[in-house]
Design a protein around this motif. Structure first.
Motif, PDB file in Angstrom:
ATOM      1  N   HIS A  24      36.248  62.395  50.533  1.00 28.87           N
ATOM      2  CA  HIS A  24      35.638  61.247  51.199  1.00 28.87           C
ATOM      3  C   HIS A  24      36.697  60.212  51.583  1.00 28.87           C
ATOM      4  CE1 HIS A  24      32.930  57.881  52.026  1.00 28.87           C
ATOM      5  NE2 HIS A  24      33.708  57.160  51.238  1.00 28.87           N
ATOM      6  N   THR A  81      38.973  61.535  54.485  1.00 28.49           N
ATOM      7  CA  THR A  81      38.227  61.607  55.743  1.00 28.49           C
ATOM      8  C   THR A  81      37.992  60.220  56.316  1.00 28.49           C
ATOM      9  OG1 THR A  81      37.122  63.644  55.004  1.00 28.49           O
ATOM     10  CG2 THR A  81      36.112  62.449  56.837  1.00 28.49           C
ATOM     11  N   ALA A  82      37.600  59.282  55.455  1.00 27.69           N
ATOM     12  CA  ALA A  82      37.366  57.912  55.911  1.00 27.69           C
ATOM     13  C   ALA A  82      38.640  57.301  56.476  1.00 27.69           C
ATOM     14  CB  ALA A  82      36.829  57.061  54.762  1.00 27.69           C
ATOM     15  N   THR A 124      39.548  59.045  59.979  1.00 29.93           N
ATOM     16  CA  THR A 124      38.648  58.658  61.066  1.00 29.93           C
ATOM     17  C   THR A 124      38.854  57.199  61.451  1.00 29.93           C
ATOM     18  OG1 THR A 124      36.881  58.229  59.444  1.00 29.93           O
ATOM     19  CG2 THR A 124      36.915  60.393  60.471  1.00 29.93           C
ATOM     20  N   CYS A 158      28.351  63.861  61.219  1.00 29.58           N
ATOM     21  CA  CYS A 158      29.712  64.301  60.914  1.00 29.58           C
ATOM     22  C   CYS A 158      30.658  63.116  60.934  1.00 29.58           C
ATOM     23  CB  CYS A 158      30.173  65.361  61.922  1.00 29.58           C
ATOM     24  SG  CYS A 158      30.515  64.692  63.578  1.00 29.58           S
ATOM     25  N   SER A 159      31.860  63.356  60.427  1.00 32.68           N
ATOM     26  CA  SER A 159      32.967  62.412  60.611  1.00 32.68           C
ATOM     27  C   SER A 159      33.724  62.842  61.854  1.00 32.68           C
ATOM     28  CB  SER A 159      33.884  62.416  59.389  1.00 32.68           C
ATOM     29  OG  SER A 159      33.176  62.031  58.229  1.00 32.68           O
ATOM     30  N   LEU A 173      33.580  67.799  59.614  1.00 30.84           N
ATOM     31  CA  LEU A 173      34.596  66.986  60.272  1.00 30.84           C
ATOM     32  C   LEU A 173      34.844  67.515  61.677  1.00 30.84           C
ATOM     33  CD1 LEU A 173      36.868  64.825  60.252  1.00 30.84           C
ATOM     34  CD2 LEU A 173      38.375  66.609  59.294  1.00 30.84           C
ATOM     35  N   ARG A 213      29.835  57.990  68.525  1.00 30.44           N
ATOM     36  CA  ARG A 213      29.796  58.138  67.062  1.00 30.44           C
ATOM     37  C   ARG A 213      29.613  56.787  66.378  1.00 30.44           C
ATOM     38  NH1 ARG A 213      28.928  57.890  62.776  1.00 30.44           N
ATOM     39  NH2 ARG A 213      29.661  59.010  60.923  1.00 30.44           N
TER      40      ARG A 213
END
Length: 223
Positions: free
Chosen positions: A53, A56-57, A60, A101-102, A144, A160
């Protein structure tokens, strides 16, 4: 490479950017977590999920904020600079709903981003299911999406943010990639019919995310 004084300033700031993430430090954190779980009997997935997490955060967020870099530091983005998968066939093409999704879609052109924002506003924030396939990849287990079409990153990025629409992307399974792609944090190792070749890791966060994904969803034991 940033000068040492500049790196020192970045580390000393109130929020050091995750782009300075050290692969070895992250591996140490996970190894310590694994040892704690062996003693306590807790599920190690707790640690992997948190790291996945966080990485990914960070990735992005950086892809969106790239627009704020000096214009001499920005340009089109190539998927293989993040993770070299273009040599491998995707499992399929998949329609990816952007609110599920990311998204890594590094924006870099002011005018294109401004036009995408204005277009969404003029449509009264209408959801848009884009039918033309994008360049990039969708990593199914990680949920992702990565888009590297130089002229088209702005529309999905804007969609998004407001949880609108969907795009079509080549979809990859980590279970399939595990057999042909690995990394030690410094290099990517690609295997095909002609043997193995190496590529440098340019984004350690993605290398760490990939290995965490393999460990979480494919049962791999290495960090």
């Amino acid at each position: 490479m940033l000068p040492n004084t500049r790196l020192k300033n970045l580390y000393g700031g109130p929020l050091p950017p995750m782009a300075l993430t050290d692969y070895e430090a992250m591996s140490k954190f996970l190894n310590q977590g694994a040892q704690r779980c062996r003693v306590s009997g807790r599920n190690f997935d707790l640690f992997l999920d948190w790291v996945i997490h966080s990485l990914t955060a960070s990735l992005t967020a950086d892809s969106a904020s790239r627009i704020f870099l000096p214009k001499t530091k920005t340009g089109p983005f190539a998927l293989d600079d993040l993770i070299p998968v273009s040599a491998f066939s995707p499992a399929k093409k998949k329609r990816v709903r952007l609110n599920e999704c990311s998204l890594i879609a590094p924006v870099w052109n002011n005018g294109s981003l401004e036009a995408a924002l204005e277009s969404l506003y003029d449509s009264n924030f209408t959801s848009l299911d884009v039918n033309e396939p994008f360049g990039g990849a969708y990593f199914q287990e990680l949920r992702l999406a990565v888009i590297d079409s130089p002229a088209d990153v702005d529309v999905p990025n804007v969609l998004r943010v407001w949880s609108r629409g969907s795009v079509i992307l080549p979809a990859y399974s980590l279970a399939d990639l595990e057999n042909v792609l690995s990394t030690d944090g410094e290099k990517w190792y690609l295997r095909d019919k002609e043997g193995e070749r190496e590529e440098p890791v340019l984004e350690p966060r993605m290398a760490a995310l990939y290995n965490c994904g393999l460990r979480r969803y494919c049962g791999r034991n290495s960090v």
